[in-house]
Each structure stands twice: as structure tokens, then as C-alpha cells.
Design a protein around this motif. Structure first.
Motif, PDB file in Angstrom:
ATOM      1  N   ALA A  12       0.831  -1.203   0.000  1.00 49.84           N
ATOM      2  CA  ALA A  12       0.000   0.000   0.000  1.00 49.84           C
ATOM      3  C   ALA A  12       0.869   1.258   0.000  1.00 49.84           C
ATOM      4  CB  ALA A  12      -0.935  -0.007   1.202  1.00 49.84           C
ATOM      5  N   LEU A  13       1.983   1.235   0.755  1.00 50.63           N
ATOM      6  CA  LEU A  13       2.883   2.394   0.773  1.00 50.63           C
ATOM      7  C   LEU A  13       3.563   2.606  -0.577  1.00 50.63           C
ATOM      8  CD1 LEU A  13       4.568   2.054   4.280  1.00 50.63           C
ATOM      9  CD2 LEU A  13       2.948   3.804   3.533  1.00 50.63           C
ATOM     10  N   VAL A  14       3.954   1.519  -1.239  1.00 53.99           N
ATOM     11  CA  VAL A  14       4.593   1.632  -2.556  1.00 53.99           C
ATOM     12  C   VAL A  14       3.608   2.198  -3.576  1.00 53.99           C
ATOM     13  CG1 VAL A  14       5.570   0.286  -4.467  1.00 53.99           C
ATOM     14  CG2 VAL A  14       6.330  -0.136  -2.129  1.00 53.99           C
ATOM     15  N   VAL A  15       2.391   1.695  -3.563  1.00 53.96           N
ATOM     16  CA  VAL A  15       1.363   2.198  -4.494  1.00 53.96           C
ATOM     17  C   VAL A  15       1.085   3.666  -4.225  1.00 53.96           C
ATOM     18  CG1 VAL A  15      -1.083   1.999  -5.128  1.00 53.96           C
ATOM     19  CG2 VAL A  15       0.325  -0.062  -4.923  1.00 53.96           C
ATOM     20  N   LEU A  16       0.993   4.038  -2.948  1.00 60.69           N
ATOM     21  CA  LEU A  16       0.744   5.433  -2.586  1.00 60.69           C
ATOM     22  C   LEU A  16       1.906   6.323  -3.047  1.00 60.69           C
ATOM     23  CD1 LEU A  16      -1.298   7.199  -1.058  1.00 60.69           C
ATOM     24  CD2 LEU A  16       0.097   6.858   0.981  1.00 60.69           C
ATOM     25  N   ALA A  17       3.145   5.844  -2.871  1.00 60.98           N
ATOM     26  CA  ALA A  17       4.305   6.621  -3.308  1.00 60.98           C
ATOM     27  C   ALA A  17       4.312   6.801  -4.826  1.00 60.98           C
ATOM     28  CB  ALA A  17       5.593   5.936  -2.843  1.00 60.98           C
ATOM     29  N   VAL A  18       3.968   5.750  -5.564  1.00 61.50           N
ATOM     30  CA  VAL A  18       3.918   5.861  -7.026  1.00 61.50           C
ATOM     31  C   VAL A  18       2.836   6.851  -7.448  1.00 61.50           C
ATOM     32  CG1 VAL A  18       3.361   4.602  -9.148  1.00 61.50           C
ATOM     33  CG2 VAL A  18       4.917   3.600  -7.486  1.00 61.50           C
ATOM     34  N   LEU A  19       1.695   6.830  -6.753  1.00 63.56           N
ATOM     35  CA  LEU A  19       0.617   7.762  -7.096  1.00 63.56           C
ATOM     36  C   LEU A  19       0.980   9.204  -6.750  1.00 63.56           C
ATOM     37  CD1 LEU A  19      -2.540   5.759  -5.990  1.00 63.56           C
ATOM     38  CD2 LEU A  19      -1.776   6.240  -8.320  1.00 63.56           C
ATOM     39  N   ILE A  20       1.657   9.415  -5.640  1.00 61.80           N
ATOM     40  CA  ILE A  20       1.980  10.783  -5.226  1.00 61.80           C
ATOM     41  C   ILE A  20       3.131  11.357  -6.053  1.00 61.80           C
ATOM     42  CG2 ILE A  20       2.938  12.175  -3.338  1.00 61.80           C
ATOM     43  CD1 ILE A  20       1.332  10.466  -1.416  1.00 61.80           C
ATOM     44  N   ASP A  24       8.281   8.625 -12.601  1.00 63.63           N
ATOM     45  CA  ASP A  24       9.474   9.332 -13.071  1.00 63.63           C
ATOM     46  C   ASP A  24      10.311   9.884 -11.918  1.00 63.63           C
ATOM     47  OD1 ASP A  24       8.455   8.828 -15.566  1.00 63.63           O
ATOM     48  OD2 ASP A  24       7.547  10.821 -15.789  1.00 63.63           O
ATOM     49  N   LYS A  25       9.644  10.473 -10.922  1.00 64.65           N
ATOM     50  CA  LYS A  25      10.352  11.129  -9.826  1.00 64.65           C
ATOM     51  C   LYS A  25      10.623  10.203  -8.647  1.00 64.65           C
ATOM     52  CE  LYS A  25       8.350  15.639 -10.820  1.00 64.65           C
ATOM     53  NZ  LYS A  25       7.499  16.706 -10.312  1.00 64.65           N
ATOM     54  N   LEU A  26      10.021   9.042  -8.604  1.00 62.33           N
ATOM     55  CA  LEU A  26      10.140   8.147  -7.447  1.00 62.33           C
ATOM     56  C   LEU A  26      11.589   7.720  -7.163  1.00 62.33           C
ATOM     57  CD1 LEU A  26       8.542   6.784  -5.219  1.00 62.33           C
ATOM     58  CD2 LEU A  26       8.214   4.831  -6.718  1.00 62.33           C
ATOM     59  N   PRO A  27      12.410   7.332  -8.162  1.00 60.42           N
ATOM     60  CA  PRO A  27      13.804   6.966  -7.846  1.00 60.42           C
ATOM     61  C   PRO A  27      14.596   8.130  -7.236  1.00 60.42           C
ATOM     62  CG  PRO A  27      13.226   6.166 -10.015  1.00 60.42           C
ATOM     63  CD  PRO A  27      12.094   7.029  -9.550  1.00 60.42           C
TER      64      PRO A  27
END
Length: 153
Positions: A12-20, A24-27
Motif C-alpha cells: 500500500a505504501l509503494v502504491v501510494l508513493a507511485v501515485l503521489i 518518473d520522480k520516485l527513484p
């Protein structure tokens, strides 16, 4: 640090991070967060080193984890061997037996095979010699009014 996070919560945290932040900016965000954590760890280690050097050689075995009260007590109790008397006292005290003796005394029963202090005989219908507060009182007659209690109103 995150020992109590389950698999579903992590997903759930990974999905939330990808959505927020977006893919492109996640790495870049993860790198910045890791760099920030490394800086904080280095700062805390240097502060610990400075404190140890300022305390002097008599505190070279000092651990900062000992400042936690639980850890400090556990360490002191493990090192102290003078507690044999306390352990013997703790082993000789049986709380359940003591509670049963008190309950028997309140109910006016004879203590059941207890080598403890003798319970006084019932005087005036109660084990302690005073009025029996646990005994149900007689109900007044229909025409009789109960006593007035100004605190209860």
C-alpha cells in the motif's frame, strides 16, 4: 525501525508513493530520502563520539542504550547478586492465598488450611467486631419512608 509493517501495508505504501510522486520522480525521491537518513546517522554517530571523548576514559564502556530506564534496570539487576533475599521474599509471598484469606474473613468463613494469622471470631454478626456492612438491610414497610439523604439529592 519498521519491524511491524506487514506485506500488505508495504504494498500500500509503494502504491501510494507511485501515485503521489509518479514513476518518473520516485527513484530521485528514494535517493534523497536515503541520503538524508545517512546524514542523520552520521550526525548522531559523531555526536556520540564527541560525548564519549568529552566524558573521559572512565566512561569508555558507557552505552547510550543504558539511558533507557528499562535497559538500565535490567543491566543493574543482572549485575547485582544481593537480590537473593528479595527473590526469597517474593517466592514466599502468595498473593492468591492472601486474597482468599481476606475474602474468607469478610464472608465470615473459617480460613481454609492457612497457616497465616488467625481471624477473630464473629462479634455482633461480623468477623471484625463491627457492623456487618455486606449484610443486606431489612426493607422498610410500605408506609415507612426511607431516611432522607441530603447528599444523594
Amino acid at each position: 525501525m519498521f519491524n511491524d509493517i506487514g506485506g500488505l501495508e508495504l504494498v500500500a505504501l509503494v502504491v501510494l508513493a507511485v501515485l503521489i510522486f509518479g514513476p518518473d520522480k520516485l527513484p530521485k525521491v528514494i535517493q534523497d530520502a536515503a541520503r538524508f537518513i545517512r546524514k542523520i546517522r552520521a550526525f548522531s554517530e559523531s555526536a556520540k563520539h564527541d560525548i564519549r571523548s568529552e566524558l573521559g576514559p572512565e566512561f569508555k564502556d558507557f552505552e547510550f542504550e543504558d539511558l533507557n530506564p528499562k535497559t538500565y534496570l535490567r543491566k543493574q539487576l543482572a549485575e547485582n547478586e544481593d537480590l537473593k533475599e528479595l527473590k526469597e521474599l517474593r517466592g514466599s509471598f502468595d498473593l492468591k492465598k492472601e486474597i482468599n484469606e481476606v475474602a474468607d474473613a469478610v464472608n465470615g468463613k473459617e480460613p481454609s488450611d492457612a497457616p497465616g494469622p488467625a481471624v477473630p471470631a464473629a462479634v455482633n454478626g461480623s468477623p471484625g467486631g463491627g457492623p456487618d456492612l455486606l449484610k443486606k438491610r431489612d426493607t422498610p414497610a410500605r408506609d415507612e419512608r426511607p431516611p432522607f439523604d441530603s447528599d444523594a439529592t
